[in-house]
Each structure stands twice: as structure tokens, then as C-alpha cells.
Design an enzyme around this catalytic site. Structure first.
Site, mmCIF file in Angstrom:
data_model
loop_
_atom_site.group_PDB
_atom_site.id
_atom_site.type_symbol
_atom_site.label_atom_id
_atom_site.label_comp_id
_atom_site.label_asym_id
_atom_site.label_seq_id
_atom_site.Cartn_x
_atom_site.Cartn_y
_atom_site.Cartn_z
ATOM 1 N N GLU A 186 -9.789 5.203 -1.580
ATOM 2 C CA GLU A 186 -9.836 6.326 -2.502
ATOM 3 C C GLU A 186 -11.230 6.349 -3.114
ATOM 4 O O GLU A 186 -11.852 5.303 -3.298
ATOM 5 C CB GLU A 186 -8.754 6.195 -3.570
ATOM 6 C CG GLU A 186 -7.358 6.297 -2.961
ATOM 7 C CD GLU A 186 -6.237 6.301 -3.959
ATOM 8 O OE1 GLU A 186 -5.436 7.258 -3.914
ATOM 9 O OE2 GLU A 186 -6.131 5.350 -4.752
ATOM 10 N N THR A 232 7.015 -2.220 -2.528
ATOM 11 C CA THR A 232 7.288 -0.799 -2.311
ATOM 12 C C THR A 232 6.342 -0.227 -1.264
ATOM 13 O O THR A 232 6.740 0.623 -0.456
ATOM 14 C CB THR A 232 7.163 -0.025 -3.631
ATOM 15 O OG1 THR A 232 8.005 -0.627 -4.612
ATOM 16 C CG2 THR A 232 7.580 1.419 -3.453
ATOM 17 N N CYS A 261 -17.163 -10.241 -21.775
ATOM 18 C CA CYS A 261 -16.702 -8.873 -22.045
ATOM 19 C C CYS A 261 -15.782 -8.334 -20.954
ATOM 20 O O CYS A 261 -15.188 -7.262 -21.129
ATOM 21 C CB CYS A 261 -17.897 -7.941 -22.187
ATOM 22 S SG CYS A 261 -18.819 -8.186 -23.705
ATOM 23 N N GLU A 285 -2.684 1.600 -1.788
ATOM 24 C CA GLU A 285 -3.459 0.881 -2.798
ATOM 25 C C GLU A 285 -2.454 0.047 -3.575
ATOM 26 O O GLU A 285 -1.733 0.560 -4.439
ATOM 27 C CB GLU A 285 -4.198 1.880 -3.700
ATOM 28 C CG GLU A 285 -5.340 1.249 -4.472
ATOM 29 C CD GLU A 285 -4.927 0.748 -5.835
ATOM 30 O OE1 GLU A 285 -4.602 -0.457 -5.931
ATOM 31 O OE2 GLU A 285 -4.920 1.524 -6.789
ATOM 32 N N ASN A 293 0.098 3.162 -14.532
ATOM 33 C CA ASN A 293 -1.049 2.681 -15.310
ATOM 34 C C ASN A 293 -2.154 3.726 -15.487
ATOM 35 O O ASN A 293 -2.889 3.678 -16.473
ATOM 36 C CB ASN A 293 -1.621 1.393 -14.697
ATOM 37 C CG ASN A 293 -1.951 1.530 -13.234
ATOM 38 O OD1 ASN A 293 -1.440 2.405 -12.538
ATOM 39 N ND2 ASN A 293 -2.808 0.652 -12.737
ATOM 40 N N GLU A 314 0.753 -11.157 -9.442
ATOM 41 C CA GLU A 314 0.241 -10.096 -10.295
ATOM 42 C C GLU A 314 1.155 -9.923 -11.505
ATOM 43 O O GLU A 314 2.359 -9.721 -11.369
ATOM 44 C CB GLU A 314 0.163 -8.781 -9.515
ATOM 45 C CG GLU A 314 -0.462 -7.651 -10.316
ATOM 46 C CD GLU A 314 -0.598 -6.372 -9.517
ATOM 47 O OE1 GLU A 314 -1.604 -5.676 -9.692
ATOM 48 O OE2 GLU A 314 0.308 -6.064 -8.722
ATOM 49 N N LYS A 316 4.374 12.788 -6.518
ATOM 50 C CA LYS A 316 5.466 12.189 -7.282
ATOM 51 C C LYS A 316 4.897 11.156 -8.243
ATOM 52 O O LYS A 316 4.427 10.110 -7.813
ATOM 53 C CB LYS A 316 6.496 11.518 -6.366
ATOM 54 C CG LYS A 316 7.765 11.086 -7.123
ATOM 55 C CD LYS A 316 8.649 10.176 -6.300
ATOM 56 C CE LYS A 316 8.180 8.737 -6.347
ATOM 57 N NZ LYS A 316 8.241 8.145 -7.715
ATOM 58 N N GLY A 367 0.883 1.355 -5.870
ATOM 59 C CA GLY A 367 1.987 0.616 -6.482
ATOM 60 C C GLY A 367 2.074 -0.806 -5.968
ATOM 61 O O GLY A 367 1.077 -1.383 -5.528
ATOM 62 N N SER A 368 3.275 -1.348 -5.988
ATOM 63 C CA SER A 368 3.483 -2.749 -5.640
ATOM 64 C C SER A 368 3.454 -2.969 -4.134
ATOM 65 O O SER A 368 3.656 -2.042 -3.342
ATOM 66 C CB SER A 368 4.827 -3.230 -6.189
ATOM 67 O OG SER A 368 5.894 -2.618 -5.472
ATOM 68 N N VAL A 369 3.228 -4.210 -3.740
ATOM 69 C CA VAL A 369 3.227 -4.574 -2.323
ATOM 70 C C VAL A 369 4.600 -4.321 -1.706
ATOM 71 O O VAL A 369 4.713 -3.762 -0.608
ATOM 72 C CB VAL A 369 2.827 -6.052 -2.139
ATOM 73 C CG1 VAL A 369 2.975 -6.469 -0.683
ATOM 74 C CG2 VAL A 369 1.394 -6.287 -2.615
#
Length: 495
Positions: free
Chosen positions: A469, A275, A313, A293, A196, A392, A219, A271-273
Site C-alpha cells: 500500500e 483472518t 521518542c 497487510e 486502528n 502482537e 467493509k 488485520g490479523s494473520v
């Protein structure tokens, strides 16, 4: 106009280019491919250059047999081939990174800062070209990718500013003895990115790592492999030691090799939970530090006393609206949604581009169809137990749920395994801070939503991960503390 190079899209390497030195190619490759961007249009770009980078240059895969097509999201046509790195290539990249770390970590913080500031300047100078390539690879609108690239150079600039401030502490002990602490780098860090924010996540992970004196092997997502190598070339041009920022392409197998490698000191994963759990498990075998994250299903609470124009908005996906203003909110959201310009992501007027892949589109539409079967109308009439509310979606789908009281909505909003972010819209300042305190999430936005200044830490609670981060605190996640105790007198004899 510079002569064509092997890095240009739609170009054939000339004999002249082949005679140039590898140093010239490595220094000019980022500039040359980006020089093709002003004339590029959707559906015309073909990337044939190597997408791996270590030792200060692009590296061709050893074998092409496992190549996977990478699709241009806006058209569905093949943009390039992604060839996963195997064990030998991962080994080369990590050895290259380790050699660079030994040089970089010995430099003063101010010396590292100067190099990083030059990298930030180069990105800023080429922002439109990088954003265009990012849009072609990722599918989001050029308006969005320009913001992403700006955040990237700002991140590098911010951590360059912190590089010279890293310091320890002096502690006075009895008898004139003392102790002090040293903040030291970890070594070789691994970053694993998502599709993303391809370029931005690479900057988010590399900037604090490098500021602290580390090297990083990155990566990218196998669906967006193109722009991370541009960042690697820019770092090279700015003056980092060869190997300091390496790029290895691949999917789960390549990620596994990175997580298990004994010379890797830390893994930062976005990434995903599912992974993320695997990354954590693999890294634990080597007792490596980990930052995760992961996913989110962030609640946005809109109270009846809010500034409705501002609330509408925001791009929330799990939106709780106080019942009294629900009809007005829905009316305004539908009006705004219909006005969104969907189309060619490279056009300035487009506000919504393409999803990353056909598979992701089908997944998102599956969530919508499932919600309808469970009784939801478009956008509203959702319940907390619906799949579209709990899971998600990773797509432009908003679930709207009514609520009556503050206490009720806080309980419902926190009833999730995720905890990445949250938000509240209200004019009542006491309520705003009260809600922020009670939200079980790493971030709570008050009267805005989904903004991420580099100065502010970002990360999750619960199954949305741990570590941070951005912000000053991230220095602690890319460094380690050594205590040195100094005796100034004789050692007491206990024997």
C-alpha cells in the site's frame, strides 16, 4: 446554519427534511453530520443514521435483528448500532459498484484525477470535524487523528497525480509489426479495514483503486463503522459515479460474502494473520488477487552510538538496546512515559487516549501479567521466548531486551514469523545500511520509526503479508497488464 438532517446526531428528522430530494440529502449528509462536531464532547454523541452506503446514498439495513452495539472507547457507552449486511445487501452493493466501474473506467486518467483532487480538498477543508468523529469512534487522541486525516487527503491527492500517468509500452517487432501493452483496471475491488486507522485505511485502499479505474466496496471494522461512510459521502460530493465507493457493515459473515462474490476481482485486507489466512483461502477459490497487510512484532535496534534522545521518542514494541546504554535508556523511557498525558481523547493536551474496547484492554493487561509471571519487570528484563516479545499485543506495551553485538541482535530480531517493519538507531552510516539489508521486514527505518509517507510503499514480509500500500508500486496491485500484438504483414503459412 443549515436545517437539521437525518444524518445529525441528537436530532429528530423534521417533516421539512423528509420532503427534500434524496439527491439533496446525499450531497449534504457528510457536511451536516460534521457540522455537529464542533460542539460535540466525549460521552455526548449518539449516531442513529444508516452506516451503509451504495447507489450514491446511505442505505438502511433490511433487518435490525442482528444489530451489535458499538462502544465509544473513551466512556464505554453505546455510540451506535452496527447491523451486519446480509447476502442481498452485499449483492446490491456489488452491483452498484460494478455499474459505477463501467462508467469510471471509461474516463480518462486526468478526468478521474480532477474528481479525486476535489475529494482531497473536501477532506482537507473538514479535517478537524472528521478527526473529532474519528476520535469519538476510535478512542485515540485528537492529536493523532488529525494526522490520520491529513495522511488520508494526501493519499488521495497523491494517487490523483498518478491517475493521468498510467500508460503501457510499445515494442517493435520484425517486419514492421509491433506490440503494445495496456494497463487496465481490475473491476470491483473489496477493501476490508481494521479499527486502528478507520478513515485512513479506507483512503489507503480506495485511492489507488480509483486512480486505476476500479470501483471499491469497503467493509470497515465492526468496532469502528462510523467514518468510512463519511468518506463515501465526500467522494459522492466530489463527483464520482454513484456506487464507485460503497460501504457495507458487518463482521466475518459479511466479509465471507464479499470474498466469495464472483464479481469481485481483488480483496485488500488489513488485520490479523489468522483472518488474513481465511481471506486468502476464500479469495483463492475465485482466483482473486489479494493484498494482505497483517500483524507485526517489529524489532527496533538501538546501538550505543545512537542519538539517545531520538531513540527514546520512538514507540517501538520489541526494543533491543545495546547493553552499555540500557540503564540510561530505561531511565529516560520511564521519565517520558510518566509524562504522557492520558485522558479525554478530545482534549488537545491528551497524548494517549483509550484502547478500542474493554475486551482489548483486558487482552493487553493479560499480556503484561503473563510477562510478569515469566520473569519480566515493567518494561525491561524481557527474554526472546516470552509471550509479550513473540506475539502482537496491539496495545501500548514496550518490551525491552539487552544485546551485545550487531550479529547477535540481527539474528534475534529476525527470529520471528512476522516481518512488517524494523528500525535501527546508530550514527554509524555503514552499520545502518548493513542492518537495513539484513532485516527480514518490508520496511526498515534508520534513525526514525513508524513514519509512513504516502509516497513510500508499505507492506510486509513473511506472515505479515504481501502486496503493498502507498507508493507508485501499488498501481500494479490495482491494475492488470494486457498485451496487444499487431501483425503488419501476411501470416506465414505452416500448413
Amino acid at each position: 446554519m443549515s436545517p437539521p438532517s437525518p444524518n445529525q446526531t441528537h436530532s429528530t428528522p423534521s417533516a421539512e427534511v423528509h420532503t427534500r430530494s434524496s439527491l439533496f440529502l446525499s450531497l449534504n449528509m457528510a457536511q451536516s453530520i460534521l457540522d455537529t462536531m464542533p460542539g460535540a464532547t466525549t460521552g455526548t454523541v449518539l449516531v442513529t443514521d444508516p452506516l451503509n452506503f451504495w447507489g450514491g446514498k446511505r442505505v438502511r439495513p433490511r433487518q435490525e435483528k442482528n444489530a451489535e452495539p458499538v462502544f465509544e472507547p473513551a466512556t464505554g457507552r453505546v455510540l451506535c448500532q452496527m447491523v451486519p449486511c446480509g447476502a442481498e445487501e452485499v449483492e446490491e452493493a456489488i452491483e452498484s459498484a460494478h455499474a459505477a466501474y463501467l462508467k469510471w473506467s471509461k474516463m480518462a486518467g486526468m478526468e478521474r484525477a480532477r474528481v479525486m483532487l476535489e475529494a482531497a480538498r473536501l477532506i482537507r477543508e473538514r479535517r478537524e470535524k472528521i478527526a473529532k468523529l474519528e476520535t469519538i469512534n476510535n478512542g485515540k487522541s485528537i492529536t493523532e487523528t488529525l494526522v490520520d486525516i491529513d495522511i488520508s487527503w494526501q493519499t488521495i491527492e497523491y494517487y490523483a497525480g498518478l491517475a493521468g500517468t498510467l500508460a503501457g509500452q510499445h515494442v517493435q517487432l520484425p517486419g514492421g509489426s509491433f506490440a503494445y501493452t495496456r494497463r487496465e483496471p481490475l473491476g470491483v475491488c473489496v477493501g476490508i479495514g481494521a479499527f486502528n486507522y478507520p478513515f485512513q485505511i479506507a483512503a489507503w485502499k480506495s485511492a489507488p483503486a480509483m486512480a486505476c479505474g476500479n470501483a471499491i466496496v469497503y467493509k470497515p471494522s465492526p468496532m469502528t463503522p462510523v467514518t468510512a461512510v463519511i468518506l463515501a459521502e465526500i467522494y459522492k460530493e466530489a463527483g464520482v459515479p454513484d456506487g464507485l465507493f460503497c460501504v457495507v457493515q458487518g463482521g466475518a459473515d459479511t466479509g465471507t460474502l464479499l470474498c466469495h462474490h464472483p464479481k469481485v476481482a481483488k480483496v485488500s485486507f488489513t488485520g490479523s494473520v489468522a483472518t488474513g489466512k481465511k481471506v486468502m483461502e476464500m479469495s483463492a477459490k475465485g482466483v482473486k488477487q489479494v493484498t494482505l497487510e497483517l500483524g507485526g512484532k517489529s524489532p527496533l535496534l538501538i546501538f550505543k552510538d545512537c542519538e539517545l534522545e531520538n531513540a527514546v521518542c520512538c514507540n517501538g514494541t520489541r526494543v533491543y538496546v545495546q547493553r552499555e546504554i540500557l540503564p540510561r535508556f530505561l531511565e529516560e523511557v520511564v521519565k517520558r512515559t510518566k509524562a504522557i498525558s492520558v485522558g479525554d481523547p478530545l482534549l488537545d493536551g491528551t497524548r494517549m487516549g483509550a484502547l478500542i474496547s474493554k475486551t482489548q484492554l483486558e487482552k493487553v493487561l493479560g499480556f503484561v501479567n503473563q510477562a510478569k509471571k515469566e520473569g519480566a519487570k515493567v518494561l525491561y528484563n524481557c527474554r526472546d521466548d516470552m509471550t509479550c516479545v513473540k506475539e502482537e499485543i496491539f496495545g501500548p506495551v514496550m518490551s525491552v531486551l539487552p544485546f551485545d553485538t550487531e550479529e547477535e541482535v540481527i539474528q534475534r530480531a529476525n527470529n520471528t514469523t512476522f516481518g512488517l517493519a524494523s528500525g535501527v538507531f546508530t550514527r554509524d552510516i555503514s552499520r545502518a545500511h548493513r542492518v537495513a539489508e539484513k532485516m527480514e521486514a518490508g520496511t526498515c527505518f534508520i534513525n526514525n520509526y513508524n513514519v509512513s509517507p504516502v509516497e513510500v510503499p508499505f507492506g510486509g514480509y513473511k506472515m505479515s503479508g504481501f502486496g503493498r500500500e502507498n507508493g507508485q508500486v501499488t498501481i500494479e496491485y490495482y491494475s492488470q497488464l494486457k498485451t496487444v500484438v499487431v501483425e503488419m504483414g501476411d501470416v506465414e503459412n505452416y500448413f
